[in-house]
Enzyme design. Structure first.
Site, PDB file in Angstrom:
ATOM      1  N   GLY A  12       8.486  41.466  28.431  1.00 21.64           N
ATOM      2  CA  GLY A  12       8.811  41.351  27.203  1.00 21.64           C
ATOM      3  C   GLY A  12       9.886  40.238  27.080  1.00 21.64           C
ATOM      4  CG  ASP A  67      13.885  48.158  27.776  1.00 19.89           C
ATOM      5  OD1 ASP A  67      14.210  48.170  26.850  1.00 19.89           O
ATOM      6  OD2 ASP A  67      13.087  47.888  28.496  1.00 19.89           O
ATOM      7  CG  MET A  74      12.633  49.096  21.419  1.00 22.20           C
ATOM      8  SD  MET A  74      12.042  47.319  21.484  1.00 22.20           S
ATOM      9  CE  MET A  74      10.423  47.422  20.677  1.00 22.20           C
ATOM     10  CD  GLN A 101      15.884  48.128  18.765  1.00 21.18           C
ATOM     11  OE1 GLN A 101      16.628  48.997  19.668  1.00 21.18           O
ATOM     12  NE2 GLN A 101      14.702  48.645  18.376  1.00 21.18           N
ATOM     13  NE  ARG A 126      14.462  59.026   1.940  1.00 19.79           N
ATOM     14  CZ  ARG A 126      14.353  60.225   1.281  1.00 19.79           C
ATOM     15  NH1 ARG A 126      14.310  61.066   2.088  1.00 19.79           N
ATOM     16  NH2 ARG A 126      14.401  60.380   0.027  1.00 19.79           N
TER      17      ARG A 126
HETATM   18  O1  F6P Z   1      11.062  46.229  28.065  1.00 17.91           O
HETATM   19  C1  F6P Z   1      11.581  45.761  26.621  1.00 17.91           C
HETATM   20  C2  F6P Z   1      10.747  46.475  25.450  1.00 17.91           C
HETATM   21  O2  F6P Z   1      11.275  46.113  24.114  1.00 17.91           O
HETATM   22  C3  F6P Z   1      11.042  48.049  25.410  1.00 17.91           C
HETATM   23  O3  F6P Z   1      12.426  48.440  24.856  1.00 17.91           O
HETATM   24  C4  F6P Z   1       9.896  48.383  24.602  1.00 17.91           C
HETATM   25  O4  F6P Z   1       9.558  49.760  25.042  1.00 17.91           O
HETATM   26  C5  F6P Z   1       8.648  47.526  25.064  1.00 17.91           C
HETATM   27  O5  F6P Z   1       9.477  46.446  25.753  1.00 17.91           O
HETATM   28  C6  F6P Z   1       7.712  47.074  24.274  1.00 17.91           C
HETATM   29  O6  F6P Z   1       6.830  46.407  24.722  1.00 17.91           O
HETATM   30  P1  F6P Z   1       5.629  45.479  24.172  1.00 17.91           P
HETATM   31  O7  F6P Z   1       6.395  44.036  23.756  1.00 17.91           O
HETATM   32  O8  F6P Z   1       4.717  45.202  25.113  1.00 17.91           O
HETATM   33  O9  F6P Z   1       5.404  46.121  22.967  1.00 17.91           O
END
Ligand code: F6P
Length: 345
Positions: free
Chosen positions: A12, A129, A171, A277, A269
C-alpha cells in the site's frame, strides 16, 4: 567501479515514499552510483520495467503523496517461474543490489529473497500502520495520524451541535497505532483497538455516563480490526465474515454505531475515513524520516550490508536485520493505550 542499485516501492502506498526515493537518488549521485527505478513494486522487476532515476526525475517530488514508481501487492515468491524471470532481469540490468521500500508483505519477501536466494537486498519500512518491528516509527504514520486528528476535530463541532455520538473508523490493519495516536490527539472519548477486545456494555456505560453528566455528545474511534469481546458478542457470523476479510478490513464502525444507538438511544452517526488517511502530502516529520531512511538505506547498499533495514530508535537512525523486522507485527504499546484510557468517558 560505480554501482547500479535497483529501487522499488511495494504494498500500500503512503505519504513519504517520494521523499525516500528523492533522498536515495540524491545521495547515490554524490557517490556517482546509479539508481534504477522499478515500476509497480516486485511486479516491475519480473516484467522488466526498469528505468534510470536521476536528479531531474526526482525534482519537485518531496511534498507529493503516493509514489512516482507506482506500487502493487505482488508476491515475487509465488512460483519458481516468477522468481526465474526476476533473477534474469536482475542480471540483465547488472544490479549490485536492491532497495525495497515496503510494509510487512514486501519486506517479508525481501527477507526471504535475501535469506533463501542470496539476493543482495536492503529494506526501508513504510506504512501508515506503524506495525513493523525493529523501528519506533515507519513513515506515513505521522501523516495518517494528522489526518485522523483533523477529522476528529471537525466531527467534534457537528457532534456537539446535534448531541450525537460520532463513530470514526480508522485504518491500521491488525494494530491500533493509528486509532490510539489519532484518538489521543483528537480527544476521543472511547478508543477501540485490535489489541483490546471490547465489551459493548462498557462502551455504552461510558457514553451514558457522559450524557448523564451533561456531555451530550461523544467521539468513539474504532480501529478497522477491533474485535468484540468473546463474552459479549453482538455481531453475527455473516457480519464478521464481511468486516474481517483477510485482504480488506472495514465495516466495524457501521455495526458499532448501530449497536450504540440500539443500546443507548443516543443518535449515532459513523464516518469511515478510509483511503483519505493514505493520501496527500506528507507531514514535515514524515518527510524528514523518509529522507533519513533513504540516505541510510543507500549507505547500507553501498557498504554491502545486505539483509539490513533502516530504522529509527529514539532519535537515531540505525539498521536492524530484516529477519528481526518481519514475521511478527509490532503491537500497540501498552503505555500508549493506558494514556488513551485516562480520557475514556
Ligand atoms: O497497510 C496499509 C493499509 O492502508 C491498511 O491500513 C489497510 O487495512 C490496507 O492497507 C488497505 O489495503 P488495500 O490498499 O489493499 O485496500
Amino acid at each position: 567501479m560505480n554501482k547500479r542499485i535497483g529501487l522499488l516501492t511495494g504494498g500500500g502506498d503512503c505519504p513519504g515514499l517520494n521523499a525516500a526515493i528523492r533522498a536515495i537518488v540524491r545521495r547515490a549521485s554524490l557517490d556517482g552510483d546509479e539508481i534504477l527505478g522499478i515500476k509497480n513494486g516486485w511486479e516491475g522487476l519480473v516484467e522488466d520495467e526498469l528505468f534510470e532515476l536521476n536528479r531531474e526525475s526526482v525534482t519537485g517530488i518531496l511534498p507529493r503523496g503516493g509514489t512516482i514508481l507506482g506500487t502493487s501487492r505482488f508476491n515475487p515468491l509465488k512460483d519458481e517461474q516468477t522468481l526465474k524471470r526476476l533473477k534474469e532481469n536482475w542480471l540483465k540490468h547488472g544490479l549490485a543490489g536492491l532497495i525495497v521500500v515496503g510494509g510487512e508483505g514486501s519486506l517479508s519477501a525481501a527477507r526471504d529473497l535475501w535469506r533463501d536466494r542470496q539476493l543482495e537486498i536492503v529494506g526501508i519500512p513504510k506504512t501508515i500502520d506503524n506495525d513493523i518491528c525493529g523501528t519506533d516509527f515507519t513513515f506515513g504514520f505521522d501523516t495518517a495520524v494528522s489526518i485522523v486528528t483533523d477529522a476528529i476535530d471537525r466531527l467534534h463541532s457537528t457532534a456537539e451541535s446535534h448531541h450525537r455520538v460520532m463513530v470514526v473508523e480508522v485504518m491500521g490493519r491488525h494494530t491500533g497505532w493509528i486509532a490510539a495516536y489519532g484518538g489521543i490527539a483528537g480527544g476521543a472519548d472511547v478508543i477501540l483497538v485490535p489489541e483490546k477486545p471490547f465489551r459493548m456494555s462498557r462502551v455504552c456505560d461510558l457514553l451514558e455516563a457522559r450524557k448523564a453528566e451533561g456531555r451530550a455528545f461523544s467521539i468513539v474511534v474504532v480501529a478497522e480490526d477491533a474485535h468484540q469481546h468473546p463474552e459479549e458478542p453482538f455481531l453475527t457470523e455473516d457480519e464478521c465474515g464481511v468486516i474481517y476479510r483477510h485482504d480488506r478490513l472495514g465495516g466495524i464502525g457501521e455495526a458499532l454505531a448501530r449497536e450504540i444507538e440500539r443500546c443507548t438511544s443516543i443518535q449515532t452517526r459513523v464516518t469511515k475515513l478510509g483511503y483519505v488517511q493514505r493520501g496527500g502530502s506528507p507531514t514535515a516529520f514524515d518527510r524528514i524520516l523518509a529522507t533519513r531512511f533513504g540516505i541510510k538505506a543507500y549507505e547500507l547498499a553501498r557498504d554491502e550490508q545486505w539483509g539490513e533495514m533502516a530504522a529509527v530508535r529514539g532519535n537515531k537512525i540505525v539498521s536492524v536485520p530484516l529477519t528481526d523486522a518481519v514475521g511478527d507485527l509490532k503491537r500497540l504499546d501498552e503505555e500508549i493505550y493506558r494514556v488513551a484510557e485516562v480520557f475514556f468517558g
